[in-house]
Design a protein around this motif. Structure first.
Motif: not given
Length: 242
Positions: A87-92, A190-196, A233-242
């Protein structure tokens, strides 16, 4: 006598008329009271569902889950069946078909062995493998790694970009085969991450580090795949959780 009889009859008619007026006045009040009483009974009665079964009002499963998640320490979450909730990071995160969760102990022990005596104590105390998911053949994986930055000598000013630069330097120190490909940003939950994005020493394997500074912690979502810019492709398994 006859006159007395008519006077008595006249008095009775007057009384009857008064009683009739009183009844006409009280009838609407009685109907109003009945309606109010009925409304009160309906409001206090159990709710009838579409199936006709009487059921009490209760907290929904989603509200109950949010209440449980809210009690978790920031920025951590927990696993339930095939999903990881935060819930803190806002995803499931939903476990893909043909994948399974792994115990974090083995990953942490392997990292400690590679770090040697100098880094073992720091890793043991400050690194937390919050969630590890792998495909059954081991070719693809997603790791949620949370590092406590309070004891780092750079904790007061370190940013996601500085952190990732150090990560890349450390990985090259372990194995010179790591190559930086590009950087960027990506929204997860719920957040924007820096990507490497980089290429790992293994043949045809790519890694992506998505880093977020969250208070005293650095949150990292690490993806490994045989596709360049692993993670899209892998991040499609993350959904926003409000």
């Amino acid at each position: 006598m006859r006159r007395l009889f008519f006077e008595t009859l006249k008095d009775m008619r007057k009384k009857a008329f008064l009683i009739l007026l009183l009844l006409l006045f009280l009838l609407p009040l009685s109907a109003c009271e009945t309606a109010i009483s009925k409304s009160a009974r309906e409001s206090s009665a159990p709710v009838e569902s579409e199936t006709g079964v009487l059921e009490e009002k209760h907290i929904s499963a989603e509200d109950s889950l949010k209440e449980e998640l809210g009690s978790a320490e920031e920025p951590f979450g927990f696993l339930r069946e095939n999903k990881y909730y935060n819930l803190h990071l806002g995803f499931v995160f939903s476990l893909p078909e043909g994948w399974s969760y792994s115990e974090s102990a083995a990953f942490k022990e392997g990292l400690m062995e590679a770090a040697g005596d100098k880094g073992r104590e720091y890793i043991e105390k400050n690194l937390n493998y919050e969630m590890i998911a792998q495909s059954d053949d081991g070719s693809r994986s997603i790791i949620l790694l949370i590092e406590d930055m309070r004891e780092s000598d750079k904790s007061s000013y370190i940013s996601e970009k500085i952190y990732q630069k150090q990560v890349l330097n450390d990985l090259r120190g372990f194995d010179s085969g790591y190559q930086k490909l590009s950087t960027g940003s990506l929204s997860i939950g719920a957040y924007k991450y820096t990507a490497l994005y980089m290429k790992a020493p293994e043949d045809g394997v790519f890694e992506s580090y998505f880093s977020l500074r969250y208070g005293n912690y650095m949150v990292n979502i690490i993806c490994r795949d045989k596709v360049e810019k692993a993670g899209y492709a892998l991040l499609e398994h993350f959904e926003e959780f409000e």
